[in-house]
Enzyme design. Structure first.
Site, PDB file in Angstrom:
ATOM      1  N   ASP B  55       0.700  -1.178   0.079  1.00 29.15           N
ATOM      2  CA  ASP B  55      -0.046   0.038  -0.044  1.00 29.15           C
ATOM      3  C   ASP B  55       0.887   1.317   0.128  1.00 29.15           C
ATOM      4  O   ASP B  55       0.545   2.020  -0.723  1.00 29.15           O
ATOM      5  CB  ASP B  55      -0.960   0.030   1.276  1.00 29.15           C
ATOM      6  N   GLU B 124      -2.172  -4.973  -3.313  1.00 27.05           N
ATOM      7  CA  GLU B 124      -1.515  -4.296  -2.405  1.00 27.05           C
ATOM      8  C   GLU B 124      -0.371  -5.125  -1.854  1.00 27.05           C
ATOM      9  O   GLU B 124       0.646  -5.212  -1.859  1.00 27.05           O
ATOM     10  CB  GLU B 124      -2.184  -3.766  -1.481  1.00 27.05           C
TER      11      GLU B 124
END
Lengths: 235, 235
Positions: B55, B124
């Site tokens: 992320d 992610e």
């Protein structure tokens, strides 16, 4: 001062060599990083765009550092630790210790600026400048060595777990406010429970935050409240 | 499925080669990235820590891309564009288009999970795995090429400026709710004005957000509201 002559450029290069540990390549990036909008409104010439860039890479690289340092801690812990390290107060503090206040150009007549976080923002912009000038690996080294190892006591940060909450309670007591942490909700996000915790000051909802457990949500809410109330979190 | 035999490993390697465009080195990182906590509660074995790592790098690299693509846009615009690209809905959408649903291991009896953003979270985590396996440059290339160029129409995103706000108004109308955007406050942060905008639903404050102008703050608040209300932002 340092925009005018090549003599000034030499001065800046020297100062940067001391600060960074390497000679800068493209001086213009650094000049931009040290230009606060109060001394130049032009968005290409002041440091706000570089701040955007640097802020992101600081978050990633500090995140990676924590990921590797704590192989057995969950993502909530990593997020919490990172937010302590990269908080506006913390970065401002590091910037002052580095001496960035000597290099930054801002409107010195505006007395409020010195009390705000322009130095921390300048540090973020400096990281953006290093990234553009020297690439990822040098940026990573700068963040790990010059920022983390030099100025952050990570074990200390780990213990000061309830620092934000305590600080806020302390502020409430001194200023005769009634403080309450309330759980506002619980939801399911991608299979994980997410809690929303709010802080009421004198019975009015002041701020709220989410987290994967109530403790983390409360911490984040307290940190946000402290920043909004402009209460410093340094010891 | 692919944990059991070396035959399965070969299968996974082939699938990853197709997906990534390169042969993976350490397969274990990818196995972890494709393991949702509903199929393994152990924090070292499921993808939540990798999600934290990935992320952050997605945010940095998309931020850098926008910084370079829009040399004359301010930091508020860059922040807004980035939040459109990396929003939970957007990442989930990209993950589905990549076909990650075929690789992820999760509890298939939990019907709610399919409707949540576990695929975006898995993407992610996959980025986190690529970073650990192959380093920064390969990660950067994957994000720019496989994610942005293939699945994001950046010019389209740029025009759909009031998308979040419109979507929310649309939802309110369909569901007979009264929606109001209210300016809750204005403060000064490091010499910049910061606005807080709240969204009231049927007269009750539902959510608030800050930004460097009212428009940006309203957009962010609308985006947060849509996510909280679980309203998809895809067209």
């Amino acid at each position: 001062m340092f925009l005018k002559t090549s003599e000034d450029d030499k001065e800046l290069k020297k100062a940067l060599k001391n600060l960074l540990g390497f000679l800068p390549g493209h001086l213009q990036f650094y000049i931009t990083a040290f230009t606060h909008r109060s001394s130049n409104e032009d968005l290409v010439s002041n440091n706000e765009r570089l701040e955007f860039l640097g802020d992101a890479y600081i978050g990633s690289i500090v995140g990676e550092y924590l990921f590797k340092k704590y192989p057995n801690r969950d993502e909530g812990f990593l997020t919490e630790m990172r937010s302590k390290i990269v908080s506006r107060n913390s970065l401002n503090d590091i910037a002052l210790k580095m001496g960035l206040q000597k290099l930054i150009r801002f409107n010195k007549n505006d007395k409020m600026l010195r009390r705000s976080n322009i130095f921390g923002n300048c540090l973020e912009a400096l990281v953006g400048a290093i990234y553009l000038d020297k690439g990822f690996e040098k940026t990573r080294k700068f963040i790990l060595k010059n920022m983390l190892y030099n100025y952050i006591d990570i074990d200390d940060l780990e213990i000061t777990d309830f620092n934000f909450k305590n600080k806020l309670y302390n502020w409430a007591q001194i200023n005769s406010h009634v403080l309450d942490f309330v759980t506002l909700g619980e939801s399911n996000e991608a299979g994980r429970r997410v809690f929303t915790v709010g802080i009421e000051i004198d019975g009015e909802l002041f701020i709220k935050a989410t987290g994967y457990n109530k403790k983390a949500a409360g911490q984040t809410a307290a940190q946000k409240a402290l920043e909004q109330l402009d209460i410093t979190t340094e010891e």
